[in-house]
Design a protein around this motif. Sequence first.
Motif, short mmCIF file in Angstrom:
data_model
loop_
_atom_site.label_atom_id
_atom_site.label_comp_id
_atom_site.label_asym_id
_atom_site.label_seq_id
_atom_site.Cartn_x
_atom_site.Cartn_y
_atom_site.Cartn_z
N ALA A 95 0.85 -1.20 0.15
CA ALA A 95 -0.08 0.01 -0.02
C ALA A 95 0.96 1.07 0.04
CB ALA A 95 -0.91 0.25 1.12
N ALA A 96 1.93 1.12 0.68
CA ALA A 96 2.83 2.42 0.79
C ALA A 96 3.54 2.56 -0.82
CB ALA A 96 4.06 2.35 1.87
N ALA A 97 3.91 1.45 -1.22
CA ALA A 97 4.41 1.62 -2.54
C ALA A 97 3.56 2.07 -3.35
CB ALA A 97 5.04 0.11 -2.75
N THR A 98 2.07 1.60 -3.28
CA THR A 98 1.18 2.01 -4.22
C THR A 98 0.90 3.85 -4.22
OG1 THR A 98 0.00 -0.12 -4.05
CG2 THR A 98 -1.50 1.97 -4.71
N ASP A 99 1.05 4.10 -2.79
CA ASP A 99 0.85 5.52 -2.91
C ASP A 99 2.18 6.28 -3.42
OD1 ASP A 99 -1.21 6.59 -1.38
OD2 ASP A 99 0.13 7.74 0.12
N ALA A 100 3.32 5.81 -3.59
CA ALA A 100 4.59 6.22 -4.23
C ALA A 100 4.19 6.06 -5.68
CB ALA A 100 5.87 5.67 -3.81
N TYR A 101 3.79 5.08 -6.12
CA TYR A 101 3.42 4.93 -7.72
C TYR A 101 2.39 6.06 -7.87
CZ TYR A 101 1.45 2.95 -11.85
OH TYR A 101 0.99 2.88 -13.07
N ASN A 102 1.23 6.18 -7.50
CA ASN A 102 0.31 6.96 -7.56
C ASN A 102 0.89 8.47 -7.53
OD1 ASN A 102 -1.72 5.11 -7.76
ND2 ASN A 102 -2.34 5.25 -5.70
N LEU A 103 1.65 8.89 -6.48
CA LEU A 103 2.17 10.18 -6.81
C LEU A 103 3.01 10.46 -8.03
CD1 LEU A 103 2.76 12.79 -5.21
CD2 LEU A 103 4.55 11.73 -4.11
N SER A 143 -3.42 8.72 -0.43
CA SER A 143 -3.67 9.23 0.76
C SER A 143 -2.72 10.12 1.73
CB SER A 143 -3.84 7.57 1.39
OG SER A 143 -2.47 6.87 1.35
N GLN A 144 -1.45 9.80 1.24
CA GLN A 144 -0.43 10.62 2.03
C GLN A 144 -0.56 12.30 1.69
OE1 GLN A 144 3.21 8.83 0.93
NE2 GLN A 144 2.92 7.08 2.37
N GLU A 145 -1.04 12.27 0.37
CA GLU A 145 -1.01 13.88 -0.08
C GLU A 145 -2.63 14.20 0.38
OE1 GLU A 145 1.24 15.90 -2.33
OE2 GLU A 145 2.02 14.74 -1.00
N VAL A 199 -7.68 8.74 8.01
CA VAL A 199 -6.41 8.01 7.37
C VAL A 199 -5.86 7.49 8.49
CG1 VAL A 199 -3.90 9.03 6.76
CG2 VAL A 199 -6.04 10.35 6.45
N TYR A 200 -5.29 6.19 7.95
CA TYR A 200 -4.77 5.28 8.82
C TYR A 200 -3.33 5.03 8.77
CZ TYR A 200 -9.54 4.03 9.28
OH TYR A 200 -10.94 4.23 9.50
N TYR A 201 -2.72 4.37 9.73
CA TYR A 201 -1.32 4.04 9.97
C TYR A 201 -0.35 5.45 10.11
CZ TYR A 201 -3.41 -0.34 8.74
OH TYR A 201 -4.40 -1.53 8.98
N LYS A 202 0.90 5.29 10.83
CA LYS A 202 1.87 6.16 10.91
C LYS A 202 2.21 6.90 9.59
CE LYS A 202 3.28 4.99 15.72
NZ LYS A 202 2.35 3.93 15.78
N ASP A 203 2.41 5.98 8.46
CA ASP A 203 2.88 6.40 7.28
C ASP A 203 1.71 6.82 6.36
OD1 ASP A 203 1.62 4.28 6.63
OD2 ASP A 203 3.37 3.05 5.60
N ALA A 204 0.40 7.06 6.76
CA ALA A 204 -0.79 7.47 6.02
C ALA A 204 -0.85 6.73 4.81
CB ALA A 204 -0.61 8.95 5.68
N SER A 205 -0.61 5.43 4.86
CA SER A 205 -0.57 4.42 3.83
C SER A 205 -2.21 3.98 3.50
CB SER A 205 0.22 3.44 3.85
OG SER A 205 -0.04 2.58 5.05
#
Length: 361
Positions: free
Chosen positions: A70-78, A295-297, A317-323
């Motif tokens: 999920a965190a990597a997905t956020d990086a991909y989406n950004l 989600s992070q943005e 928003v969930y988890y410390k990394d907002a993932s």
Amino acid sequence: MNRRRHAIATLTVVCALTVLASPALTLQASAAPLAPAAPAAPLPPGAPAQPKKTLEEVRKEIDGLYRQAAAATDAYNLAEEKAKEQSDEIVKLARMIVAGQEKIDDLKARAGAAARAQYRNGGLPDGAQLVLTDDPQLFLDNAGRLKEGHKATKDLLAELSTTQAELTTYANDASLNWTRLEANRVRQAKAKKEINDKIDAAKKLESQLAAEERERLLRLEEQEQYRNQTAWIGSGVLKGLTDATTPEGKRAVQFATAQIGKPYVWGAEGPGSYDCSGLTQSAWAAAGRPIPRTSQEQWRLLPHVDVKDMRPGDLIVYYKDASHIGMYVGNGAIVHAPRPGRNVTIAGAGSMEILGVVRPQ
């Protein structure tokens, strides 16, 4: 659409849980060792036997892999969003370069015409020849014209110089944006590989379980979410909350809940599938309020709201990394796209670790 934008730029310079769950589902499976699906390869002579993981340990490992995906997905989406912006900017700059070049060609043509006229008049512009006349009245009548002509020529040369400088700036900006576009594409490719690697690893772990164990694994997942939700509600967080919201919030909730049952696909923005932030972004777009893609943005850029003040349509928003992110729909519940292998569903708002709440409206 994304491929089309990239192609244009080249041619021109990324919890199936209800709010209440029956506590009668509680199992003791967390302490049960895994039954291997196939005979294990023999250990080398003298090697210590590896302890078998409990089903709970496997659940946590799988959950961790999907969280990383999920965190990597956020990086991909950004990176995808930045690539879109860069691609659009390159197209815009390319059009400005074409328009600038056309303007320069026109200015050069006008300057050339003036130079040819001066050559035909013996090297003197028309106004200068009039100044040399012996007729005083003619001199006075045309002195102003000479001044105007001189200013027009000066302005023409200044405009030509300015346009050439702008053209150079456009070209430099296009080159810079091209470099950024390629860098974002590299980031996309790296994030895509990481996502697929994590999902493949999680699926491999699940595939090694027998059908009965996979069913128990799902029950363990539900029990964990139920415990978290029960503790969250027990904290009194819902006291004083209202299910009233704005018309925009109502439309966002209606859109999001209408997607229930559609599959999670990382990087997806609908209409057939969604990832977590793709669902929330699409829902608020349907309500007439554009919000960031990831989600992070969404966590970073949208106004924060205290949990005790949240209302339907707000995003949790969930988890410390907002993932991960879901939409609050009232009555202590969210609608969200959980993870690969799951569909858009209703879940307890407190079933996961809450980082905070944001309000798009």
